[in-house]
Design an enzyme around this catalytic site. Structure first.
Site, short mmCIF file in Angstrom:
data_model
loop_
_atom_site.label_atom_id
_atom_site.label_comp_id
_atom_site.label_asym_id
_atom_site.label_seq_id
_atom_site.Cartn_x
_atom_site.Cartn_y
_atom_site.Cartn_z
N GLY A 23 4.87 -34.37 -11.97
CA GLY A 23 3.83 -33.80 -11.59
C GLY A 23 2.80 -33.76 -10.45
N GLU A 80 -3.12 -38.49 -10.14
CA GLU A 80 -2.87 -36.94 -11.32
C GLU A 80 -2.60 -35.99 -10.56
OE1 GLU A 80 -1.44 -36.70 -14.24
OE2 GLU A 80 -1.78 -38.06 -15.53
N ASP A 95 -6.25 -33.44 -18.32
CA ASP A 95 -6.55 -32.16 -19.24
C ASP A 95 -7.38 -33.00 -21.03
OD1 ASP A 95 -6.50 -30.24 -21.76
OD2 ASP A 95 -3.88 -30.19 -21.67
N LYS A 147 -9.45 -30.28 -16.18
CA LYS A 147 -10.20 -29.09 -17.66
C LYS A 147 -11.24 -29.15 -18.12
CE LYS A 147 -5.11 -27.64 -18.57
NZ LYS A 147 -4.56 -27.32 -19.46
N PHE A 192 -3.58 -22.51 -19.54
CA PHE A 192 -2.30 -23.00 -19.06
C PHE A 192 -1.70 -23.20 -17.79
CE2 PHE A 192 2.09 -24.06 -18.55
CZ PHE A 192 2.53 -25.93 -19.12
N ILE A 193 -1.24 -23.78 -16.74
CA ILE A 193 -1.27 -23.29 -15.35
C ILE A 193 -0.43 -24.00 -14.96
CG2 ILE A 193 -3.44 -22.72 -14.62
CD1 ILE A 193 -4.43 -25.97 -13.87
P1 IMP Z 1 -3.98 -35.29 -20.70
O1 IMP Z 1 -3.06 -36.76 -21.01
O2 IMP Z 1 -3.74 -34.46 -21.31
O3 IMP Z 1 -4.74 -35.84 -20.08
O4 IMP Z 1 -2.55 -34.37 -20.50
C1 IMP Z 1 -2.13 -34.95 -18.75
C2 IMP Z 1 -0.45 -34.05 -18.80
O5 IMP Z 1 -0.48 -33.25 -18.74
C3 IMP Z 1 -0.61 -33.73 -16.98
O6 IMP Z 1 -0.65 -34.63 -16.10
C4 IMP Z 1 0.46 -32.28 -16.83
O7 IMP Z 1 1.44 -33.66 -16.57
C5 IMP Z 1 0.35 -32.20 -18.05
N1 IMP Z 1 -0.53 -30.91 -18.65
C6 IMP Z 1 -1.73 -30.42 -18.84
N2 IMP Z 1 -2.56 -29.36 -18.70
C7 IMP Z 1 -1.07 -28.60 -18.23
C8 IMP Z 1 -0.90 -27.37 -17.68
O8 IMP Z 1 -1.68 -26.46 -17.62
N3 IMP Z 1 0.36 -26.78 -17.21
C9 IMP Z 1 1.10 -28.37 -17.10
N4 IMP Z 1 1.01 -28.95 -16.98
C10 IMP Z 1 0.07 -29.33 -18.09
#
Ligand code: IMP
Ligand code: MG
Length: 182
Positions: free
Chosen positions: A52, A106, A110, A138, A159-160
């Site tokens: 990403g 990053e 999220d 977020k 979701f984006i």
């Molecule tokens: P976390 O571990 O929940 O903080 O998630 C982080 C990872 O989830 C990011 O590096 C993204 O790959 C994926 N992610 C989180 N939100 C989104 C979104 O809205 N769209 C696409 N990928 C997301």
């Protein structure tokens, strides 16, 4: 393009590319100040989280001027449009980071599970300093203690896709950011 369809879902334009790039300019300027004392013997480690963050990392690379070494790793926690809560290591962190100043790059924070797992591993590897540089956060969802040192933009809990972010691997090559249209 106002709308795009990926797999079974439709997304609408949310953040135009020019706005994203302006936010990256500001983050790069801060990094250039904070890492100005890096040297060829003591470069910063720019740790790009695949897949990403590739576009964000590339845009940063075009703008930062201090000595740095580019590294990558791949952790994943997302399936479809939501977090599974389990962070899997697909490409491990580079092993020789002891004593280094690491900038984690990053795409989006999220739940923060990924960033918590990464900073824990970096501590085990005895880095001198680890900071988080993320294109997006977020804030409504993020509830962890790890400080987000550099944040380009905040987004709501939607979701984006685009600018490196995917929906089941599609959409990374869209230059603007799109939001799920529901
Ligand atoms: P976390 O571990 O929940 O903080 O998630 C982080 C990872 O989830 C990011 O590096 C993204 O790959 C994926 N992610 C989180 N939100 C989104 C979104 O809205 N769209 C696409 N990928 C997301
Ligand atoms: Mg992803």
């Amino acid at each position: 393009m106002e709308k795009v369809t990926l797999h079974d879902k439709t997304f609408r334009l949310f953040i135009p590319n020019a706005e994203i790039e302006k936010a990256i300019d500001a983050v790069a300027e801060r990094l250039n100040k904070d890492y100005a004392d890096c040297t060829d013997q003591d470069p910063a480690i720019l740790l790009c989280t695949l897949n990403g963050a590739v576009i964000f990392a590339a845009e940063l690379l075009k703008r930062v001027t201090f000595p740095l070494v580019l590294k990558a790793c791949k952790l994943s926690s997302y399936e479809g449009t939501s977090s599974t809560g389990v962070v899997k290591t697909e490409v491990p962190l580079p092993s020789r980071l002891e004593g280094k100043r690491v900038i984690i790059v990053e795409d989006i924070v999220d739940t923060g599970n990924t960033i918590v797992a990464m900073t824990r591993k970096l501590r085990e590897l005895k880095v001198r300093d680890a900071r988080v540089c993320t294109l997006l956060v977020k804030r409504e969802v993020y509830d962890k203690d790890v400080e987000l040192d550099y944040v380009a933009m905040e987004v709501p809990n939607r979701f984006i896709v685009g600018f490196g972010l995917d929906y089941d691997e599609l959409g990374r090559n869209i230059k603007d950011i799109y939001v799920l249209d529901d």
